[in-house]
Design an enzyme around this catalytic site. Structure first.
Site, short mmCIF file in Angstrom:
data_model
loop_
_atom_site.label_atom_id
_atom_site.label_comp_id
_atom_site.label_asym_id
_atom_site.label_seq_id
_atom_site.Cartn_x
_atom_site.Cartn_y
_atom_site.Cartn_z
N SER A 208 0.85 -1.19 0.00
CA SER A 208 0.00 0.00 0.00
C SER A 208 0.89 1.25 0.00
O SER A 208 1.71 1.41 -0.91
CB SER A 208 -0.96 -0.05 1.19
OG SER A 208 -2.00 0.88 1.05
N GLU A 336 -8.94 -5.00 -4.85
CA GLU A 336 -8.32 -4.03 -3.95
C GLU A 336 -9.36 -3.19 -3.19
O GLU A 336 -9.25 -2.98 -1.99
CB GLU A 336 -7.39 -3.10 -4.74
CG GLU A 336 -6.17 -3.77 -5.33
CD GLU A 336 -5.04 -3.98 -4.34
OE1 GLU A 336 -5.21 -3.64 -3.16
OE2 GLU A 336 -3.98 -4.48 -4.75
N HIS A 432 -7.68 -5.65 -0.60
CA HIS A 432 -6.48 -4.92 -0.19
C HIS A 432 -6.06 -5.38 1.21
O HIS A 432 -6.88 -5.47 2.12
CB HIS A 432 -6.79 -3.42 -0.17
CG HIS A 432 -5.60 -2.55 0.04
ND1 HIS A 432 -4.62 -2.37 -0.91
CD2 HIS A 432 -5.22 -1.79 1.10
CE1 HIS A 432 -3.71 -1.53 -0.46
NE2 HIS A 432 -4.05 -1.17 0.76
#
Length: 525
Positions: A208, A336, A432
């Site tokens: 990230s 995600e 994610h």
């Protein structure tokens, strides 16, 4: 750190000295600054809370990091250092209250063989957190299993986030959070041999905002030579221009009735300042006409392409040959956006208007919204909303790193995680953050472990073992076990119950974004 966290659920993992380990039997190493005494845990020597820079407070606040001072005698290295000031998102600001202190800039080391000359590969983790929160002391980042099973020395560290690390402040260098990361890597270069690591075989990996940081480090002259390999997991693709960063910093300081200067902001206690960023974030969407996509997505801080510390975006830099001697492993998850949609209560509830707004802000080019609908004719509002959010922020920025490396004649390996998380009813898909517990092997600790479900299944354990083996093999030899990516076949590793090497699965999205340059994000004019 997973957005599954709620206020009151956060607990810093602090490990006191084990009374069953007399001080004489505990591992000791001599670092450049002095002797450190750690602990033995499950067959690995662990050293926590080692300062790599002076506390960035007082006269050093908002400055570039300065090397930590040496000490005499033996320093106990058994507890994580305090976290840097945190945003209030998901209750992360509670960490500052529970573990106060200003010695934020510390590293932690796990080593299966803490003796000079062992020559083990080194893996240095950069955690995510949207550049506004994150700390290395969370249980999901415990490096014991990855170090023990993979035969690597594992390093984690803190860096400044939010306005302390990334605010564009008059009188302060930009990108202080990135400078902290460089300082941590310099500490690794100068000290890791004492822990059994090989300073010539350092792999930096992050997810990230940590993946975005890895990408930024590839573009930075200051980081050249500090790592041999790099892994960018779901790299956050936001990089600000100085004018946008200055505009946002001014609005943030104005929340306290101040100017964005070192003089004004130094008068605010460090752990109180993130509240100004939180207040700004609550109204950022009202400034989308000026700040564009970051305001729509509520992203107040990101690395700044200032022309010096960060000379260009990672895609520009890689296409121009930057980091050509660094092996790359790059990838993302399939779904995600799903986690963010769920935690905002929008899962299954996205309206046609909300999908249209997302396409208008995020889709590439003047006719991007139309092209998305044509590329995914059967997609309803929920799917279109998730696709364009996933593509803009994580999936296509990550893929474009590999494309940029290919354009310069370089080599990279690409993966996609498509295994659907079984936890919490299986609603999150391959979302994610799912890769974090799988890569670290911490399937039953920390908030992301909730995605795996109680009592990790044999399927989850097997997938985690495959991913850990790929990451550690890449760190050791530069080969994760599948072919390099090229713009002809576009072969990638698919991580799922039945892993396979196949053509990149998100071809429709790739074609939509293939000509998008991912420019520096600036004030809308």
């Amino acid at each position: 750190m997973s957005p599954l966290t709620r206020p009151g659920e956060i607990a810093m993992a602090v490990t006191p000295p084990d009374p069953s380990q007399p001080s004489g039997s505990r591992p000791e190493v001599r670092s450049a600054a002095g002797v450190l005494r750690g602990t033995h845990e499950a067959g690995v020597a662990v050293f926590r809370g080692i300062p790599f820079a002076e506390p960035p407070v007082g006269a050093l606040r908002f400055g570039a990091p300065r090397p930590a001072r040496s000490w005499s005698g033996v320093r106990e290295a058994v507890s994580y250092g305090p976290p840097p000031p945190q945003a209030g998102l998901f209750g992360m600001d509670a960490l500052s209250r529970e573990a106060p202190g200003d010695d934020w800039l510390t590293v932690n080391v796990w080593s299966p063989e803490p003796t000079p000359g062992a020559g083990l590969p080194v893996m240095v983790w950069i955690q995510g957190g949207a550049y506004v929160f994150g700390t290395s002391g969370l249980p999901e980042y415990d490096g014991g299993r990855l170090a023990r099973d993979g035969g690597v020395v594992l390093v984690t560290f803190n860096y400044r986030v939010g306005i302390e690390g990334f605010g564009q402040i008059e009188g302060a260098p930009p990108n202080r959070g990135l400078l902290d990361q460089v300082a941590a890597l310099e500490w690794v270069r100068d000290n890791i041999r004492a822990f059994g690591g090989d300073p010539e075989r350092v792999t930096v990996f992050g997810q990230s905002a940590g993946g975005g940081s890895v990408a930024a480090l590839l573009a930075m002259d200051r980081a050249a030579g500090l790592f041999r390999r790099a892994v960018a997991q779901s790299a956050q693709g936001t990089y600000f221009s100085p004018d946008l960063a200055s505009d946002i910093a001014a609005a943030c300081a104005a929340e306290r009735g101040l100017r964005p200067t070192v003089t004004d902001l130094s008068g605010v206690p460090p752990h109180e300042l993130p509240a100004a960023g939180d207040a700004l974030g609550a109204t950022m969407d009202q400034r989308a006409d000026r700040w564009g996509r970051p305001a729509y997505r509520t992203i107040p801080f990101s690395p700044v392409v200032d022309g010096d510390i960060l000379p260009a975006t990672p895609w520009q830099a890689l296409a121009g040959g930057a980091g050509r001697d660094v092996d790359l492993l790059i990838g993302h998850t399939r779904d995600e956006q799903r986690l963010f949609t769920a935690v905002t209560g929008m899962l299954g509830e996205v309206s046609e208007e909300q999908a249209a707004t997302a396409l208008r802000f995020l889709a590439p080019g003047p006719d991007g919204a139309r092209r998305y609908r044509e590329a995914f004719p059967a997609a309803g509002p929920d799917e279109l909303y998730e696709l364009v959010h996933s593509d803009w922020l994580f999936r296509m920025p990550s893929l474009h790193l590999a494309e940029a490396r290919s354009a310069a004649g370089g080599r990279s390996h690409v993966y996609e995680l498509t295994w659907a998380a079984p936890g919490m009813g299986g609603v999150f898909g391959a979302c994610h953050g799912l890769d974090v517990p799988l890569v670290f092997g911490n399937l039953d600790r920390g908030q992301p472990a909730a995605l795996i479900g109680e009592g990790p299944s044999p399927e989850a354990e097997a997938l985690s073992a495959r991913m850990r083996a790929a990451w550690t093999s890449f760190a050791a030899h530069g080969d994760p076990g599948w072919p390099a990516y090229d713009t002809g076949r576009r072969l990638v590793q698919i991580f799922d119950t039945d892993p396979a090497v196949a053509a990149y699965p998100e071809e429709a999205s790739r074609l939509l974004w293939q000509d998008h340059p991912f420019p520096v994000l600036s004030v809308v004019t």
